[in-house]
Design a protein around this motif. Structure first.
Motif, PDB file in Angstrom:
ATOM      1  N   ASP A  94      72.190  45.765  91.421  1.00 37.40           N
ATOM      2  CA  ASP A  94      71.150  45.385  90.272  1.00 37.40           C
ATOM      3  C   ASP A  94      71.096  43.826  90.699  1.00 37.40           C
ATOM      4  O   ASP A  94      71.680  42.765  90.424  1.00 37.40           O
ATOM      5  CB  ASP A  94      71.750  45.194  88.868  1.00 37.40           C
ATOM      6  CG  ASP A  94      70.056  44.693  88.099  1.00 37.40           C
ATOM      7  OD1 ASP A  94      69.463  44.452  88.468  1.00 37.40           O
ATOM      8  OD2 ASP A  94      71.140  44.408  86.636  1.00 37.40           O
ATOM      9  N   ASP A 130      67.979  42.384  89.964  1.00 42.29           N
ATOM     10  CA  ASP A 130      67.061  41.562  88.690  1.00 42.29           C
ATOM     11  C   ASP A 130      66.860  40.257  88.484  1.00 42.29           C
ATOM     12  O   ASP A 130      68.112  39.831  87.554  1.00 42.29           O
ATOM     13  CB  ASP A 130      66.980  42.566  87.529  1.00 42.29           C
ATOM     14  CG  ASP A 130      65.598  41.997  86.651  1.00 42.29           C
ATOM     15  OD1 ASP A 130      65.391  40.664  87.860  1.00 42.29           O
ATOM     16  OD2 ASP A 130      65.535  42.552  85.295  1.00 42.29           O
ATOM     17  N   GLY A 153      68.833  49.413  96.128  1.00 46.67           N
ATOM     18  CA  GLY A 153      68.944  47.650  95.260  1.00 46.67           C
ATOM     19  C   GLY A 153      67.497  47.775  95.904  1.00 46.67           C
ATOM     20  O   GLY A 153      66.772  47.713  96.884  1.00 46.67           O
ATOM     21  N   SER A 213      63.896  45.596  88.098  1.00 43.60           N
ATOM     22  CA  SER A 213      64.764  46.073  86.983  1.00 43.60           C
ATOM     23  C   SER A 213      65.698  47.151  87.075  1.00 43.60           C
ATOM     24  O   SER A 213      65.452  48.056  88.219  1.00 43.60           O
ATOM     25  CB  SER A 213      63.797  46.592  85.537  1.00 43.60           C
ATOM     26  OG  SER A 213      63.314  47.756  85.448  1.00 43.60           O
ATOM     27  N   LEU A 214      67.161  47.627  86.759  1.00 43.96           N
ATOM     28  CA  LEU A 214      67.738  48.364  86.740  1.00 43.96           C
ATOM     29  C   LEU A 214      67.637  49.792  86.622  1.00 43.96           C
ATOM     30  O   LEU A 214      67.968  50.169  87.010  1.00 43.96           O
ATOM     31  CB  LEU A 214      69.007  48.082  86.120  1.00 43.96           C
ATOM     32  CG  LEU A 214      70.629  49.084  86.072  1.00 43.96           C
ATOM     33  CD1 LEU A 214      70.446  49.412  87.949  1.00 43.96           C
ATOM     34  CD2 LEU A 214      71.515  47.963  85.308  1.00 43.96           C
ATOM     35  N   VAL A 220      77.189  51.323  89.181  1.00 38.86           N
ATOM     36  CA  VAL A 220      76.058  50.896  89.059  1.00 38.86           C
ATOM     37  C   VAL A 220      76.649  49.368  89.099  1.00 38.86           C
ATOM     38  O   VAL A 220      77.816  49.255  88.346  1.00 38.86           O
ATOM     39  CB  VAL A 220      75.452  51.200  87.887  1.00 38.86           C
ATOM     40  CG1 VAL A 220      75.119  50.821  87.137  1.00 38.86           C
ATOM     41  CG2 VAL A 220      75.327  52.770  87.656  1.00 38.86           C
ATOM     42  N   THR A 267      76.609  46.000  87.748  1.00 38.68           N
ATOM     43  CA  THR A 267      75.373  44.926  86.901  1.00 38.68           C
ATOM     44  C   THR A 267      75.593  44.410  86.448  1.00 38.68           C
ATOM     45  O   THR A 267      76.424  44.395  86.346  1.00 38.68           O
ATOM     46  CB  THR A 267      74.246  45.894  86.452  1.00 38.68           C
ATOM     47  OG1 THR A 267      72.974  45.481  85.915  1.00 38.68           O
ATOM     48  CG2 THR A 267      75.043  46.840  84.996  1.00 38.68           C
ATOM     49  N   SER A 282      73.069  43.232  83.265  1.00 37.57           N
ATOM     50  CA  SER A 282      72.029  43.512  83.027  1.00 37.57           C
ATOM     51  C   SER A 282      72.530  44.061  81.456  1.00 37.57           C
ATOM     52  O   SER A 282      73.273  44.668  81.114  1.00 37.57           O
ATOM     53  CB  SER A 282      70.959  44.451  83.424  1.00 37.57           C
ATOM     54  OG  SER A 282      70.436  45.141  82.189  1.00 37.57           O
ATOM     55  N   TRP A 292      68.441  50.154  80.531  1.00 35.59           N
ATOM     56  CA  TRP A 292      68.935  51.115  81.708  1.00 35.59           C
ATOM     57  C   TRP A 292      70.012  51.538  80.899  1.00 35.59           C
ATOM     58  O   TRP A 292      70.109  52.808  82.153  1.00 35.59           O
ATOM     59  CB  TRP A 292      69.572  50.008  82.548  1.00 35.59           C
ATOM     60  CG  TRP A 292      70.375  49.220  81.916  1.00 35.59           C
ATOM     61  CD1 TRP A 292      71.152  48.374  81.935  1.00 35.59           C
ATOM     62  CD2 TRP A 292      72.412  49.652  81.727  1.00 35.59           C
ATOM     63  NE1 TRP A 292      71.846  47.154  81.050  1.00 35.59           N
ATOM     64  CE2 TRP A 292      72.584  48.869  81.782  1.00 35.59           C
ATOM     65  CE3 TRP A 292      72.669  50.654  83.083  1.00 35.59           C
ATOM     66  CZ2 TRP A 292      74.232  48.537  82.084  1.00 35.59           C
ATOM     67  CZ3 TRP A 292      74.062  51.083  82.946  1.00 35.59           C
ATOM     68  CH2 TRP A 292      74.960  49.520  82.464  1.00 35.59           C
TER      69      TRP A 292
END
Length: 433
Positions: free
Chosen positions: A251, A253, A291, A324-325, A344, A346, A348, A353
Motif C-alpha cells: 500500500d 497510498d 502495488g 487506495s488499498l 497485505v 499497509t 491505512s 479496505w
C-alpha cells in the motif's frame, strides 16, 4: 591486497580533452614588454621579457604535456546494493607525462543522494594516483555514477586542462532484507483432489530434489542438466503438498503514510515487502508483488532468481501514489487463484479496505496483514478499530513498529555521511612505463 572492482568506464572510453588559456595576466605582461622594448629599448625590458616570456613558454609546454598525458579510471565493486550497504569505488588518475600535476581535481557528476567524491590530489610524472571511496547507501532507487572529469593546470595557473568522460553506469539500491521469523504467513489449505485444485497444484508444485530415472517415469520430469552432468537420466522429485502462491500487496497510498525522513511507513513497508518476498522465494514459493505509486507494479507469482530481481527492482523504484488499498485489492482479486495467500502491507486506517478482505476470504484466499500502526510512526490516528475488526474476523495480523528494522546512525558511522577514506588509503603507483 586489492579487491576485485569492475570499471564503470566505457571499455573503449572516449575521453574528451580541453586545453584553454585560463589567466591572461602573463600573456598581457609579455605583450606589454615586447611593445615597450620596441619603442623604448632597454636592458631591463630584455631581462623582464626573457623572464616572463620564458615562464609563459614553460607554462605552455608543461600544460600541453599534461593535456596529452593525463587519464583516469573509475571502478566500483557492484552495480547494485541494499540500503545500509557500503558502496565502494576505486579511482585512478594516471600521469603519463614527465611533468608533475600539482593539483588534479576530480569532479563527479553522479546523482547519488549526498554523494560527494570530488577531490584534488598531486600526481607526479610517470606515476598514477590510486584511492578508494567507501560510502553508505542511504536511499533506495536507481542512480547514475558518472559522468566524471578531471581538471588541472600548469604551475603558474596560465592554462587549464580538462579531461572529461561522459560515460555513466547505473547502480540500483534496493530495500534491505531483514529477518522476519516471528511473522508466520497464513498459507492456503489443500484438501481433496478436485479438478480445479489439481490445476492449481500443477502450476504451483515445487521441486524438492532429483533421483535416478526408473521405468515409467514421465519424460516431462527429467532434469536434463543433472542428467547431462552425471551421464545418466535423473528426474525431479516433488513436494507432496505444494506451497500456495504468495501475493504481496504494498500500500503506497500517499494519504495514508506518516513519519519523517527515512522513518516513514512507506519506507518500512518496502523493507517488509522485500523481506517477505525474499523469504518466500527461498522457500521455493511462487511470490508476486502488487502495488501502485506513480506507476503500477504488477508482478504475478513466480519462482526463481529472476522473479527476485524483478521484485527488488520494483521495490527500489516504487513511490507514493493516489491509489487506495481498497482499489488495489479489488483490481487484483479476480486474478488470484483459490487457496492463494494474500500478504497485505499497509498503514491505512481507512476501514473501507477491510471490505475487500472479506471478498478475498469468500473466494478461499487466506490473508495476513502486516500493519504499520501510524501511532508508532508519529501519526495521530488510532489503529485500534482496524486491529479489532481484523481480530474479530480471525484474520492473522502483525503490528509493525520501528523496532522491526533499526536504521543505522549514519553520522556515527561516517561523519558527513560520505567521506573519503584516511590518507593511508591513497596510494602512488608507478612508475609508469
Amino acid at each position: 591486497m586489492l579487491m576485485n572492482y569492475t570499471s564503470i568506464m566505457d571499455p573503449n572510453p572516449e575521453l574528451t580533452r580541453h586545453f584553454r588559456l585560463k589567466n591572461l595576466f602573463l600573456p598581457i605582461v609579455v605583450i606589454g614588454l615586447i611593445i615597450q622594448q620596441y619603442f623604448a629599448p632597454h636592458r631591463a625590458w630584455e631581462v623582464l621579457l626573457a623572464a616572463f616570456g620564458g615562464a609563459f613558454l614553460l607554462s605552455a609546454v608543461w600544460a600541453f604535456a599534461l593535456y596529452r598525458g593525463l587519464s583516469f579510471k573509475r571502478e566500483m565493486r557492484h552495480g547494485w546494493a541494499q540500503v545500509g550497504d557500503k558502496f565502494s569505488e576505486m579511482f585512478t588518475i594516471s600521469n603519463h607525462s614527465r611533468f608533475t600535476a600539482f593539483a588534479v581535481e576530480l569532479i563527479d557528476h553522479s546523482n547519488f543522494p549526498g554523494y560527494k567524491s570530488s577531490v584534488a590530489w598531486p600526481v607526479r610524472g610517470n606515476f598514477d594516483k590510486l584511492w578508494y571511496m567507501d560510502n553508505m547507501c542511504t536511499t533506495r532507487g536507481l542512480y547514475n555514477v558518472g559522468p566524471t572529469e578531471i581538471r588541472t593546470s600548469d604551475p603558474f595557473g596560465i592554462f587549464e586542462i580538462t579531461v572529461h568522460s561522459a560515460f555513466k553506469k547505473q547502480i540500483l539500491v534496493t530495500p534491505p532484507i531483514v529477518s522476519l521469523l516471528e511473522i508466520e504467513i497464513a498459507s492456503g489449505e489443500w484438501h481433496g483432489n478436485s479438478g480445479a485444485q489439481s490445476r492449481v497444484f500443477d502450476r504451483t508444485v515445487t521441486a524438492a530434489g532429483v533421483r535416478e530415472y526408473v521405468s515409467g517415469d514421465s519424460l516431462f520430469s527429467v532434469h536434463w542438466l543433472t542428467s547431462a552432468r552425471r551421464e545418466d537420466f535423473y528426474v525431479r522429485t516433488f513436494d507432496q503438498h505444494p506451497s500456495s502462491d504468495w501475493w504481496v500487496f504494498l500500500d503506497m497510498d500517499r494519504y495514508m503514510q506518516v513519519g519523517e525522513g527515512l522513518e516513514t511507513t512507506d519506507e518500512y513497508a518496502t523493507v517488509l515487502a522485500a523481506s517477505i518476498a525474499d523469504r518466500g522465494l527461498k522457500e521455493n514459493r511462487a511470490v508476486g508483488l502488487v502495488g501502485e505509486g506513480s506507476k503500477p507494479v504488477w508482478l504475478p507469482p513466480k519462482t526463481g532468481s529472476g522473479q527476485r530481481s524483478e521484485i527488488m527492482y520494483a521495490l527500489a523504484m516504487v513511490d507514493r501514489g493516489d491509489t487506495s488499498l481498497k482499489s488495489l485489492l479489488a483490481k487484483a482479486q479476480r486474478f488470484m487463484e483459490r487457496k492463494s495467500s494474500a500478504i497485505v502491507v499497509t498503514a491505512s486506517v481507512d476501514p473501507e479496505w477491510l471490505g475487500a478482505l472479506t471478498a478475498l476470504k469468500q473466494r478461499g484466499i487466506t490473508t495476513t496483514v502486516l500493519f504499520l500502526a501510524p501511532e508508532n510512526f508519529g501519526g495521530m490516528q488510532s489503529s485500534t478499530p482496524i486491529l479489532n475488526q481484523l481480530n474479530s474476523w480471525g484474520i492473522r495480523n502483525f503490528v509493525i513498529t520501528k523496532n522491526i528494522y533499526a536504521w543505522p546512525d549514519f553520522q556515527e558511522i561516517f561523519p558527513n555521511q560520505w567521506t573519503a577514506l584516511s590518507p593511508a588509503a591513497v596510494l602512488d603507483r608507478g612508475a609508469l612505463p
